[in-house]
Motif scaffolding. Structure first.
Motif, mmCIF file in Angstrom:
data_model
loop_
_atom_site.group_PDB
_atom_site.id
_atom_site.type_symbol
_atom_site.label_atom_id
_atom_site.label_comp_id
_atom_site.label_asym_id
_atom_site.label_seq_id
_atom_site.Cartn_x
_atom_site.Cartn_y
_atom_site.Cartn_z
ATOM 1 N N PHE A 98 0.796 -1.285 0.065
ATOM 2 C CA PHE A 98 0.063 0.171 0.047
ATOM 3 C C PHE A 98 0.883 1.327 -0.079
ATOM 4 O O PHE A 98 1.836 1.252 0.571
ATOM 5 C CB PHE A 98 -0.934 0.115 1.166
ATOM 6 C CG PHE A 98 -2.212 -0.981 1.255
ATOM 7 C CD1 PHE A 98 -3.173 -0.538 0.728
ATOM 8 C CD2 PHE A 98 -1.797 -2.395 1.507
ATOM 9 C CE1 PHE A 98 -4.269 -1.595 0.687
ATOM 10 C CE2 PHE A 98 -2.730 -3.181 1.577
ATOM 11 C CZ PHE A 98 -3.954 -2.988 1.347
ATOM 12 N N VAL A 99 0.299 2.457 -0.593
ATOM 13 C CA VAL A 99 1.016 3.642 -0.280
ATOM 14 C C VAL A 99 -0.109 4.831 -0.004
ATOM 15 O O VAL A 99 -1.428 4.615 -0.617
ATOM 16 C CB VAL A 99 1.636 3.954 -1.891
ATOM 17 C CG1 VAL A 99 0.525 4.255 -2.832
ATOM 18 C CG2 VAL A 99 2.361 5.273 -1.614
ATOM 19 N N PHE A 100 0.313 5.523 0.818
ATOM 20 C CA PHE A 100 -0.635 6.624 1.152
ATOM 21 C C PHE A 100 0.041 8.203 0.578
ATOM 22 O O PHE A 100 0.857 8.369 0.769
ATOM 23 C CB PHE A 100 -1.052 6.612 2.729
ATOM 24 C CG PHE A 100 -1.507 5.176 3.179
ATOM 25 C CD1 PHE A 100 -3.016 4.925 2.972
ATOM 26 C CD2 PHE A 100 -0.538 4.337 3.562
ATOM 27 C CE1 PHE A 100 -3.256 3.911 3.501
ATOM 28 C CE2 PHE A 100 -1.114 2.959 3.901
ATOM 29 C CZ PHE A 100 -2.368 2.819 3.931
ATOM 30 N N MET A 101 -1.034 8.826 0.154
ATOM 31 C CA MET A 101 -0.561 10.151 -0.248
ATOM 32 C C MET A 101 -1.604 11.210 -0.010
ATOM 33 O O MET A 101 -2.861 11.082 0.233
ATOM 34 C CB MET A 101 -0.311 10.093 -1.937
ATOM 35 C CG MET A 101 -1.673 9.818 -2.796
ATOM 36 S SD MET A 101 -1.471 9.374 -4.515
ATOM 37 C CE MET A 101 -0.806 7.837 -4.315
ATOM 38 N N PRO A 102 -1.431 12.547 -0.220
ATOM 39 C CA PRO A 102 -2.224 13.462 0.016
ATOM 40 C C PRO A 102 -3.593 13.693 -0.970
ATOM 41 O O PRO A 102 -3.340 12.995 -2.025
ATOM 42 C CB PRO A 102 -1.346 14.884 -0.110
ATOM 43 C CG PRO A 102 0.142 14.312 0.120
ATOM 44 C CD PRO A 102 0.115 13.075 -0.532
ATOM 45 N N THR A 103 -4.499 14.040 -0.422
ATOM 46 C CA THR A 103 -5.749 14.028 -1.147
ATOM 47 C C THR A 103 -5.680 14.897 -2.650
ATOM 48 O O THR A 103 -6.235 14.290 -3.554
ATOM 49 C CB THR A 103 -6.802 14.453 -0.481
ATOM 50 O OG1 THR A 103 -7.124 13.898 0.881
ATOM 51 C CG2 THR A 103 -8.234 14.530 -1.152
ATOM 52 N N TRP A 104 -4.828 15.885 -2.665
ATOM 53 C CA TRP A 104 -4.711 16.579 -3.850
ATOM 54 C C TRP A 104 -3.917 15.835 -4.713
ATOM 55 O O TRP A 104 -4.316 16.183 -5.930
ATOM 56 C CB TRP A 104 -4.265 18.068 -3.360
ATOM 57 C CG TRP A 104 -2.729 18.055 -3.190
ATOM 58 C CD1 TRP A 104 -2.061 17.976 -1.804
ATOM 59 C CD2 TRP A 104 -1.576 18.043 -4.054
ATOM 60 N NE1 TRP A 104 -0.638 17.828 -2.012
ATOM 61 C CE2 TRP A 104 -0.554 17.907 -3.347
ATOM 62 C CE3 TRP A 104 -1.641 18.132 -5.347
ATOM 63 C CZ2 TRP A 104 0.781 17.955 -3.553
ATOM 64 C CZ3 TRP A 104 -0.234 18.057 -5.766
ATOM 65 C CH2 TRP A 104 1.025 18.201 -5.128
ATOM 66 N N MET A 105 -2.846 15.200 -4.358
ATOM 67 C CA MET A 105 -2.283 14.411 -5.348
ATOM 68 C C MET A 105 -3.111 13.158 -5.956
ATOM 69 O O MET A 105 -3.147 13.077 -7.255
ATOM 70 C CB MET A 105 -1.146 13.590 -4.499
ATOM 71 C CG MET A 105 0.122 14.649 -4.165
ATOM 72 S SD MET A 105 1.386 13.763 -3.805
ATOM 73 C CE MET A 105 2.042 12.768 -5.241
#
Length: 309
Positions: A98-105
């Motif tokens: 898994f990877v987690f990123m900012p919503t805007w990205m």
């Protein structure tokens, strides 16, 4: 696209479809597919500002075995939609696969929760120039918008032309488009000084010209009357009224006829007060003298003489 709960769930998909989602690694290349989710999924919205992602610990181990430069930069791409950007990494604490990123990205990449994203390591040149375009004019009216922008850029390890970043300030979210970057479409912001240029905000409108009373055309006013009042002759007698229209001034026909100029008209008198024979002017201004006078002829210095006393 299907959503994936664990890394192992991807194996049947690879086997049945023939698609390759496994890593392809050389001595300097990191190339992996991960299941993407926003940071809010793991309650780490503190990292929403900026463009750094959270990756699994296995990514750190793999990067440590490669000859990569620091800070580590990644090219992140939604291969299904054809959108890509660049980012850094803030933690290696995500669950495997898994990877987690900012919503805007995720919005920029057109990613939905649980969709696959490809991540590759890369290198970028140091930035020299950035042109941005705020979505709202309100951002440029902030008294400290330049220092606010400079502070916000510290959370971004890199920038990519075409991205729309988010700056939070005073409870408001300001959307900023990255219109242009130099010397390349993606640049490194680490330990560099960039010239920042502003394009007109997306909601900018040219101010309407406000006319004052002095600028108004007096002839267009509803109750405008040109040359009002009473006209008088030099002798003090009141002149006839002149009828005014919107386009021009019309003089009374009788008055106009009366005022028509006729050369050599009227009654002429001699020095002794006696009237002379009348001279009549025709339409072509030719003078016809009375016949009796013509027969008499002109004799110079004739007639009676008078003294002044």
């Amino acid at each position: 696209m299907d959503n994936w709960d664990t890394w192992d769930d991807m194996e049947p998909y690879q086997t049945h479809t023939g698609n390759t989602f496994s890593s392809s690694t050389t001595s300097t290349e990191f190339d992996q597919y991960y299941i993407s989710y926003p940071l809010s999924h793991i309650a780490k919205t503190i990292h929403e500002t900026g463009n750094k992602i959270i990756m699994p610990a296995s990514a750190l181990n793999q990067l440590a075995s490669l000859s990569v430069s620091y800070p580590v930069l990644f090219r992140i791409e939604n291969t299904a939609a054809g959108h890509h950007s660049h980012c850094g990494v803030v933690e290696f604490t995500a669950d495997e696969g898994f990877v987690f990123m900012p919503t805007w990205m995720m919005n920029n990449l057109h990613l939905q929760e649980g969709e696959l994203v490809n991540i590759k390591n890369t290198s970028l040149p140091k930035g020299e120039y950035i042109k941005i375009q705020p979505h709202a004019t309100k951002f440029t009216t902030l008294s400290d918008h330049k220092s606010l922008l400079e502070k916000a850029f510290r959370d971004y390890v890199c920038l990519t032309t075409g991205d729309t970043i988010v700056i939070n300030h005073g409870g408001d979210k300001y959307m900023i488009d990255i219109v242009e970057t130099k010397p390349s479409p993606a640049i490194l912001l680490f330990e560099t000084d960039c010239v920042v240029d502003f394009a007109q905000p997306l909601d900018y409108k040219e101010p309407e010209k406000q006319t004052t009373k002095d600028d108004e055309d007096p002839t267009k006013k509803k109750d405008c009357k040109l040359f009002p009042g009473v006209g008088r002759r030099l002798g003090g007698r009141v002149m006839k009224k002149i009828k005014m229209t919107e386009s021009n001034t019309v003089v009374d026909e009788k008055l106009e006829k009366k005022l028509e100029f006729k050369p050599f008209s009227g009654v002429a008198r001699r020095v002794d007060g006696q009237p002379l024979a009348a001279a009549v002017a025709d339409d072509h201004s030719n003078i016809h003298v009375d016949a009796s006078m013509s027969e008499e002829g002109f004799n110079a210095f004739t007639g009676k003489s008078y003294r002044l006393l």
